[in-house]
Write an enzyme that holds these catalytic residues in place. Structure first.
Site, short mmCIF file in Angstrom:
data_model
loop_
_atom_site.label_atom_id
_atom_site.label_comp_id
_atom_site.label_asym_id
_atom_site.label_seq_id
_atom_site.Cartn_x
_atom_site.Cartn_y
_atom_site.Cartn_z
N GLY A 170 -78.43 -2.60 10.20
CA GLY A 170 -77.69 -3.74 10.73
C GLY A 170 -77.81 -3.86 12.23
N ALA B 20 -73.94 -6.94 17.06
CA ALA B 20 -73.34 -6.28 18.23
C ALA B 20 -73.48 -4.77 18.18
CB ALA B 20 -71.87 -6.67 18.35
N CYS C 286 -70.19 -15.29 17.52
CA CYS C 286 -68.99 -15.96 18.04
C CYS C 286 -69.27 -17.40 18.46
CB CYS C 286 -68.41 -15.18 19.22
SG CYS C 286 -67.77 -13.56 18.77
N ALA D 111 -69.03 -6.91 8.43
CA ALA D 111 -68.02 -7.32 7.45
C ALA D 111 -68.43 -8.66 6.86
CB ALA D 111 -66.65 -7.42 8.11
N THR E 18 -69.41 9.91 10.81
CA THR E 18 -68.77 9.82 9.50
C THR E 18 -68.52 11.23 8.95
OG1 THR E 18 -70.82 9.84 8.22
CG2 THR E 18 -70.09 7.70 9.11
N ILE F 78 -74.75 11.13 9.87
CA ILE F 78 -74.57 9.69 9.68
C ILE F 78 -73.43 9.21 10.56
CG2 ILE F 78 -74.10 7.85 8.03
CD1 ILE F 78 -75.24 9.59 5.83
N TYR G 180 -55.44 -12.83 45.30
CA TYR G 180 -54.58 -13.97 45.59
C TYR G 180 -55.24 -14.92 46.58
CZ TYR G 180 -51.16 -16.79 48.06
OH TYR G 180 -50.52 -17.84 48.66
#
Length: 552
Positions: free
Chosen positions: A9, A12, A44, A116, A276, A281, A430
């Site tokens: 995959g 990002a 996005c 996802a 994991t 992995i 400022y």
């Protein structure tokens, strides 16, 4: 010896991991597999491509196979899906979808960044033509084509979260009448309801219809081919297109079938190194379950920022560095027409759900920059903090300009375990066109510190009235006549000192003004004269958000 790292995959997390790996190790063999056609793109930006704000599809592309190869010497295989992991042999089975050929690839380290997938509830009609989810560039291409070819005039968006609101805005820009169907009684589920009400008000002003507190039941079709969304309450909404924006679910099939440990929230469990349960992995991005930095609870936070940082941290650890992920705090922003809608840290409803009682909240409504400089606009901020030690727990903001900057300041304070006293003393930029000598972030800290020190006892509009409750409005008579809280009595601040003997004697005297500042001054005055007043945080502006207090 050089090592072979396979990454499942891109986008990002995976893309960030690959690029960082190359910068850290020139000799490593790095390979990315992505089942889609695009390895690294700005997901996005997809709603804005659909709305025409981003005109060209190629603008969404961050990097392609050629750039990865030419600049980083990284091999990218798109339209190639990883089917299975053999942990004992340290291999993966992959299929090239262009020719359906399956092959086996070995690894020294494997990084999972599967992301996802949009949640598609198991209801009748969910697969009808014209019902879309949005995750990839091809998804956005299909939605845009459907809108243009059918000259769609009405749409139903299922879900009132970030993607749902961005889609509602962009469809409205295209001249489409939009209805948002949301199971909860508010839009923007990460927000507390009184802050989300400002967003709902803006949506309504822009012509978006809201069907809140009403979940999806099924989707049907009329004889003319129009889609019909049926809700749990029995209502129905016709539309030329339906967008599913109900949320996402972590892609964990590969990990689960390989026997990797999943967390209580359903994501891949990782440690602070992004490792994991298998030491060879790693996992990053939307598929992983990490720790909420504020609450300490397991969390799924599908945001690009955390994914990119996790990819970088995994790469560092693969290369032998001791890099650690601090956790997530859900810092996010959404554009809703001309509003900036942003949040960070824990919400009040989250803390209450977890049984946390050591927190307080304050509201303020400052300008984005000095009021005397042209173009100043107001914003609404909510700050949540721990009175016992002053630690900042969360914040939410809604306004036309300047909200992102203030939420970013507060987000950094949270990440550094900062306090309201740190915000009070923060030295920020400022100039009159950018802010004030006391920035809204400073003001939030100052108000909260006054509360924590006992200098300004407060109450809230959500606190139920008692038989002793007296509402004291300290605005001018003109403001009072224009509208006030029901049952309030008017004692203008400017004449309050001369009216002390007439102020109603009550153990539950609640003072308010427009936004809280005059209420604070009045509360200090009254208490120093022995009158136990409390300031209603945020004044009548917050009152209208919380209770819908209308003009008398």
């Amino acid at each position: 010896m050089s090592k072979r790292v396979l990454i499942v995959g891109g986008v990002a997390g995976g893309a960030a991991c690959a690029a960082r790996l190359r910068r850290m190790d020139e000799n490593a063999e790095i390979v990315i597999f992505d089942r889609g056609s695009f390895v690294s793109f700005a997901n996005c930006g997809l709603p804005y491509f659909i709305g025409g704000v981003i005109e060209k599809e190629k603008s969404l592309l961050v990097a392609d196979e050629k750039l990865f190869k030419d600049r980083f010497n990284i091999d990218v295989h798109t339209e190639t899906e990883v089917l299975a992991i053999d942990r004992e042999k340290k291999t993966v089975s992959v299929i090239d979808r262009r020719n359906d050929r399956v092959r086996v690839e070995s690894y020294d380290d494997l990084v999972l960044s599967p992301g996802a997938s949009p949640f598609r509830p198991p209801v009748d009609g969910i697969d009808l033509p014209g019902v879309f989810s949005l995750r990839t560039i091809p998804d956005s291409r299909e939605i845009r084509q459907w809108l243009e070819e059918r000259e769609v005039k009405t749409a139903v968006v299922i879900g009132g979260g970030f993607i749902g609101l961005e889609m509602a805005e962009n469809l409205t820009h295209r001249g489409v009448q939009v209805t948002i169907v949301e199971m909860l009684d508010q839009v923007m589920p990460p927000f507390d309801v009184e802050m989300a009400s400002l967003v709902a008000e803006k949506l309504t002003q822009k012509g978006v219809q809201l069907a809140l507190g009403d979940g999806l039941k099924s989707i049907g079709q009329t004889d003319s081919g129009a889609l019909v969304v049926h809700t749990q309450s029995g209502k129905h909404h016709e539309a030329g297109i339906v967008i599913l924006a109900i949320g996402v679910r972590p892609e964990t099939r590969l990990a689960a079938e390989a026997g990797l440990v999943l967390g209580s929230r359903g994501g891949i469990r990782v440690d602070q190194h992004m490792r994991t349960s298998d030491p060879a992995i790693w996992a990053v991005g939307d598929a992983v379950e990490v720790t909420d930095y504020v609450t300490g609870q397991p969390a799924l936070v599908p945001l690009a920022g955390p994914a990119a940082r996790q990819g970088r941290i995994a790469a560092d650890n693969i290369c032998g560095r001791d890099a650690r992920f601090r956790g997530v705090q859900g810092t996010a922003i959404c554009g809703v027409f001309d509003l900036e809608v942003a949040c960070t840290g824990a919400s009040e409803k989250t803390l209450r759900r977890l049984g946390d009682t050591d927190f307080e909240k304050i509201y303020l409504h400052p300008n984005d920059h000095a009021g005397y400089f042209p173009g100043a606009t107001g914003m609404s901020l909510k700050l949540i903090f721990r009175p016992s030690d002053g630690r900042v727990l969360g914040a939410q903001g809604v306004g036309v300009k300047g909200v992102a900057r203030r939420i970013d300041v507060i987000a950094m304070a949270i990440q550094m375990a900062g306090t309201i006293y740190d915000l009070e003393e923060a030295e920020l930029c400022y100039a009159p066109q950018f802010g004030g000598a006391k920035d809204p972030a400073n003001f939030a800290g100052m108000i909260a510190a006054d509360v924590a020190r006992g200098d300004m006892p407060i109450t809230h509009w959500s606190e139920p009235a008692t038989p002793d409750t007296v509402l004291l409005d300290v605005r001018s008579p003109g403001e009072f006549a224009h509208g006030h809280a029901p049952g309030a009595v008017n004692y203008p601040l400017e004449s309050l000192r001369d009216s002390l003997d007439r102020v109603p004697a009550s153990p539950d005297l609640r003072v308010y003004c427009a936004v809280g500042q005059r209420g604070y001054v009045a509360t200090r005055l009254l208490r120093q004269h022995g009158i136990p007043a409390r300031n209603l945080s945020g004044g009548l502006t917050t009152g209208r958000q919380v209770l819908g207090v209308s003009k008398a």
